[in-house]
Design an enzyme around this catalytic site. Structure first.
Site, PDB file in Angstrom:
ATOM      1  N   GLY B  17       0.825  -1.200   0.000  1.00 38.20           N
ATOM      2  CA  GLY B  17       0.000   0.000   0.000  1.00 38.20           C
ATOM      3  C   GLY B  17       0.855   1.245   0.000  1.00 38.20           C
ATOM      4  CG  ASP B  20       2.142   8.189   6.841  1.00 43.09           C
ATOM      5  OD1 ASP B  20       2.453   7.435   7.783  1.00 43.09           O
ATOM      6  OD2 ASP B  20       1.846   9.384   6.981  1.00 43.09           O
ATOM      7  N   GLY B  22      -0.373   2.806   6.772  1.00 39.84           N
ATOM      8  CA  GLY B  22      -0.517   2.023   8.006  1.00 39.84           C
ATOM      9  C   GLY B  22      -0.084   0.576   7.943  1.00 39.84           C
ATOM     10  N   GLY B  96       6.461   1.020   1.176  1.00 39.23           N
ATOM     11  CA  GLY B  96       5.524   1.719   0.313  1.00 39.23           C
ATOM     12  C   GLY B  96       6.148   2.807  -0.518  1.00 39.23           C
ATOM     13  CG  HIS B  97       9.143   5.626   0.908  1.00 38.31           C
ATOM     14  ND1 HIS B  97       8.571   5.206   2.071  1.00 38.31           N
ATOM     15  CD2 HIS B  97       9.449   6.935   1.085  1.00 38.31           C
ATOM     16  CE1 HIS B  97       8.528   6.214   2.912  1.00 38.31           C
ATOM     17  NE2 HIS B  97       9.054   7.268   2.351  1.00 38.31           N
ATOM     18  N   GLY B 458      47.413 -29.735 -33.368  1.00 38.05           N
ATOM     19  CA  GLY B 458      47.738 -30.993 -32.707  1.00 38.05           C
ATOM     20  C   GLY B 458      48.116 -32.028 -33.755  1.00 38.05           C
ATOM     21  CB  SER B 460      47.893 -36.813 -38.016  1.00 38.29           C
ATOM     22  OG  SER B 460      46.951 -37.649 -38.644  1.00 38.29           O
ATOM     23  N   GLY B 461      45.524 -37.463 -35.639  1.00 32.40           N
ATOM     24  CA  GLY B 461      45.015 -38.500 -34.733  1.00 32.40           C
ATOM     25  C   GLY B 461      44.838 -38.015 -33.301  1.00 32.40           C
ATOM     26  CB  SER B 532      48.888 -25.316 -37.757  1.00 31.30           C
ATOM     27  OG  SER B 532      48.038 -25.651 -36.698  1.00 31.30           O
TER      28      SER B 532
END
Lengths: 279, 632
Positions: B17, B20, B22, B96-97, B458, B460-461, B532
């Protein structure tokens, strides 16, 4: 599912959210009834060994029976236990000018130095980003305003005026450097729920909760809440079993922490302690 | 004996509510009149008030913080248990604020029922309407409207009826019919625990406590379809335990379950518990936090939602929702954010804002209609980058509501799913043509992820292709735009003029890097799978790609040569050892392992599933867009 099942499930849910969200967590354990329920729920949440350390902040003012219980439970639950004492404060080493203790200082000062500061020291060493605490909303009006996941600043401060919103089981899990989150799985539980659950699950607890004759007066006394021996007083009670305790709680109008001196030292002592990092 | 009686069901009531009107006084009164105040507290507070020359206020019994006592306002939500002869309650006090709306929602979101207060002397105010609207949005249907401070209007029937009429009309627009309208005076305890016919002979409403006793706790959801959001997967020992809470339905050992998104299926093998019960647990129902194991090891992670196969949970990228906004920064059309629904977290954006309303007036606010401001509500269409599993909130609230997380990690708003259909293909209505070209940023904003190069290297395999394929499949399913650049495939076309001499291998990698860069510029996540072998070549690839600020993530797929030789998926090692292939990496040509790869995966130690898990954990954060241009 009954009411206790619901509480248990929500607490387990919170444990699991915390474990998922944070890399480094610890569970502070005082061996009191709430933290024993916490340990029990952690075992349930992870179905096995608790996957994070358990921390006991030892003020050196522990009741001997509590230390006995600690050693027993460590093995029973297979805990990874860390015991931490603010040694510098007890010895009076720098930055302290004299030893800190209940013999010479007021309870708020001692609680702050030997609990909160000790916790800060342990946090500095282990760098936890979350602590799981056993606080409940019904213990104290400032705790009633806590969140399940409650952020603390690097200075350990709780900004109770601007807490993050929390709803639908979505929690704040982001922490900045040095900050941590207090995770509070027992927030929804009441003192009565804790005892009903201890009874149902047969959770081991220290014997000090049951009434025994006082050696001096012969009156039946028991501890309702456990803390440092110089400032924790038993209350008159005839409750010698868990059923008795439950019956007593259903009718009592005395507050749970009535026997804890640090709460009553000054107006809003608890708010001041808690804003600075106390559990 | 009462001490062994089971604990009773709790009803959670939020009190809302205008400031103030209540709220705190009503709660203080409820606590006091039901004997829930600890011994001595009332006397203590009364004495303290007298010492300071103030009248005692029942609100003192619960405003805990110093600031609250001094300013006589409630700052944050609080929860207070109290009990009557018939039932246990938790009162949730909501501030309520206006500036504390986030706390009001935090409190109200967990309530089963509400008491909304309107002061008789002031009538309906801004927050009276706002809170009424939010109650309807949060799905609270059991509502008492209490017209408080009746003492200030001499218990006048006309004043009460005027407010009742006006507010009923307002609530009608929200499709809410309050259960009770009750005139009260919290301060004097009128109509709180028992009816006050002497003061208001015209009043036919029950007292507050009588009305509350009529309300029901939330219904069990065990006869609804199963919904089990996965919280986590534990592998503490040899069990693979799936943890989560059943939000709806009942789950039994042997049940077949389907995990969304992606629909993988398995059966429940066991419920795992501690301590181990004498009889194994065979079923669990809604509300229960469970830990289960499955008969078949399928890949499950947090955010999956388990249901019985095809039992209605909606998997989609797009849905319509009502969103309430509590952060200061507005939520704008085009904003991107994290959205959390149960344990799912997805990136999402607001693609259409159908309408905005000011919750206090129920009309559109005066600002432009392309954002939702603080304390406003919008009806929106949201689009998620990866598929999300949900229900309509009207069908099942637990899987039909979500929060929106701001860039500071804090909930900025919440939402209720209004409408969603299982995945549908969108037509071109969301495609936006930009003048003056399409930048990478625009492509990335469309894709909701960054373009990037994930450079696998990495032997091969070693498992590069296996993992690259698994990763791409997973990313694709999450809605990412992906493409694999495979070494062999490139050599069929673009690089068919190159042999395997060291110089040609370097050129091969250079060309591949340039192609990867172009594709990443186009917004794709490019996964490369080349041996690579030379460090220098990979460094050059990194330089080419990061030159335009595209992330380059080097992923070293590491398995010892013996393991790769043993696997030999293409039979190449055998040929190389027989001398049939020259310059074969690991046999007759060197492999220089990365010194500081962003990610290293040991495929000899990890299962493909775990390797993928690890990869995703490391890669997903890197693919997220930096700060959204509209910060929330």
């Amino acid at each position: 599912m009954d009411h206790l099942d619901r509480l248990e499930s929500q607490s387990i849910y919170i444990f699991r959210e915390a474990f998922y969200a944070f890399e480094r967590i610890a569970l502070p354990w005082s061996m009191g009834k709430d933290s024993n329920v916490l340990i029990w729920l952690a075992k349930k949440a992870f179905c096995t060994k608790i996957p994070f350390p358990i921390l006991h902040i030892d003020t050196t003012y522990e009741f001997p029976e509590m230390l006995e219980f600690r050693d027993w439970a460590k093995n029973y639950y297979d805990l990874d236990l860390i015991v931490w004492i603010n040694e510098a404060a007890r010895r009076g080493d720098p930055p302290y000018s004299s030893p800190i203790g209940y013999e010479t200082h007021d309870p708020v000062t001692v609680t702050h130095e030997l609990k909160t500061v000790a916790l800060q020291q342990a946090m500095a060493k282990y760098q936890w980003d979350a602590l799981i605490t056993g606080i409940r909303r019904d213990e104290d009006p400032t705790r009633a305003k806590e969140r399940y996941f409650s952020p603390r600043t690097a200075q350990f401060e709780w900004d109770y005026k601007d807490q993050p919103p929390e709803f639908w089981n979505q929690f704040t899990t982001q922490v900045g450097p040095g900050e941590h989150v207090r995770v509070q799985p027992l927030l929804d539980w009441t003192e009565l729920d804790i005892w009903l659950y201890i009874k149902r699950e047969k959770i081991p607890i220290p014997k000090m909760y049951f009434a025994r004759p006082d050696p001096q007066t012969g009156k039946m006394m028991r501890f309702r809440s456990l803390g440092c021996w110089p400032i924790t007083k038993p209350v008159e009670s005839s409750a010698t079993t868990i059923d008795d305790i439950i019956e007593e709680l259903r009718t009592t109008k005395t507050s749970e922490r009535a026997g804890r001196a640090q709460d009553h030292h000054e107006r809003n002592a608890m708010q001041k302690l808690r804003a600075k990092g106390f559990m | 004996m009462s001490s062994t009686a089971p604990s009773r069901e709790k009803l959670r009531i939020v009190i809302v509510g205008h400031v103030d009107h209540g709220k705190s006084t009503l709660i203080g009164r409820l606590l006091f009149d039901t004997g829930s105040v600890p011994e001595g507290k009332y006397e203590q507070l009364k004495a303290a008030a007298e010492a300071e020359g103030m009248d005692f206020e029942y609100a003192f019994l619960l405003d805990a913080l110093l600031e609250e006592q001094e300013q006589n306002i409630t700052i944050d939500t609080t929860q207070i248990p109290f009990r009557t002869a018939t039932r246990d309650y938790v009162i949730i006090d909501a501030p309520g604020h206006k500036e504390f709306l986030k706390n009001m929602i935090t409190g109200a979101a967990s309530a089963d029922a509400a008491i909304l207060l309107i002061a008789a002397n002031e009538g309906i105010q801004e927050q009276s309407r706002r809170h009424g609207y939010l109650l309807s949005l949060l799905g609270i249907r059991q509502i008492i409207v209490a017209v408080n401070k009746m003492d200030t209007v001499h218990y006048d029937q006309k004043t009460f009826e005027q407010i009742q009429k006006e507010y009923t009309d307002f609530l009608k627009e929200l499709n809410i019919t309050p259960t009770y309208f009750i005139p009260i005076s919290a301060r004097y305890g009128v109509n709180i625990t028992h009816s006050a016919r002497d003061l208001m002979p015209w009043c036919t409403a029950p007292a507050i406590l009588e009305a509350l006793a009529q309300f029901t706790p939330p219904s069990a959801r065990h006869d609804m379809p199963l919904r089990l959001p996965v919280q986590d997967v534990y592998r503490f020992d040899d069990r693979r335990i799936i943890a989560g809470r059943i939000e709806a339905g009942t789950l039994r050992v042997g049940d077949e379950i389907e995990f969304l998104p992606d629909g993988k299926r398995s059966r429940v093998k066991s419920f795992e518990t501690w301590p181990i019960p004498q009889e194994p647990i065979l079923q669990a129902e809604a509300g229960r936090s469970v830990a289960i194991t499955l008969t078949e090891q399928i890949f499950i992670r947090r955010g999956h939602i388990a249901q019985k196969p095809q039992s209605g949970c909606i998997e989609t990228h797009e849905f319509r929702a009502n969103v309430f906004w509590i952060a200061s920064e507005p939520l704008r059309v085009g904003s991107r954010f994290k959205l959390r629904l149960t344990t799912q977290e997805v990136e999402a954006s607001l693609i259409t804002l159908h309408r905005v309303i000011d919750t206090a007036t129920l009309v559109a606010p005066p600002h432009s209609p392309d954002f939702i401001g603080k304390n406003e509500v919008g009806e929106v269409t949201l689009r998620t980058r990866s598929p999300i599993a949900l229900d309509l909130a009207s069908f099942l609230p637990e899987t039909g509501r979500f929060v929106i997380i701001g860039s500071n990690g804090i909930a900025a708003g919440g939402g209720i799913v209004l409408h969603a259909k299982p995945e549908e293909r969108r037509s071109s209505e969301n495609i936006v043509w930009a003048d003056g070209g399409v930048s990478r940023e625009m492509r990335e904003a469309r894709n909701l992820h960054r373009g990037a190069v994930l450079w696998f290297t990495g032997l091969s395999g070693s498992g590069k292709t296996t993992l690259a394929v698994a990763l791409e499949r997973d990313l694709f399913r999450r809605g990412y735009q992906t493409f694999i650049l495979d070494g062999d495939n490139l050599r069929f076309g673009l690089n068919r003029d190159l042999d395997f001499s060291p110089a040609a291998r370097s050129e091969n990698i250079r060309r591949a890097s340039e192609v990867a860069k172009l594709m990443a510029e186009a917004g794709l996540i490019v996964i490369t799978s080349f041996i690579s072998p030379y460090r220098l070549d990979r460094e050059r690839a990194r330089a080419i790609i990061t030159e335009t600020k595209i992330p380059f993530i080097e992923i070293y797929i590491n398995a010892p040569l013996e393991v790769c030789q043993k696997r030999d998926p293409k039979g190449l090692y055998a040929k190389a050892l027989a001398g049939e292939i020259k310059n074969f990496t690991g046999i007759s040509a060197p492999y220089e392992p990365p010194e500081n790869p962003e990610i290293e995966i040991r495929t000899d130690l990890l299962s493909p599933e775990k390797a993928l898990d690890l990869l995703l954990d490391r890669i997903l954060p890197q693919l997220q867009l930096k700060e959204p241009e509209t910060s929330i």
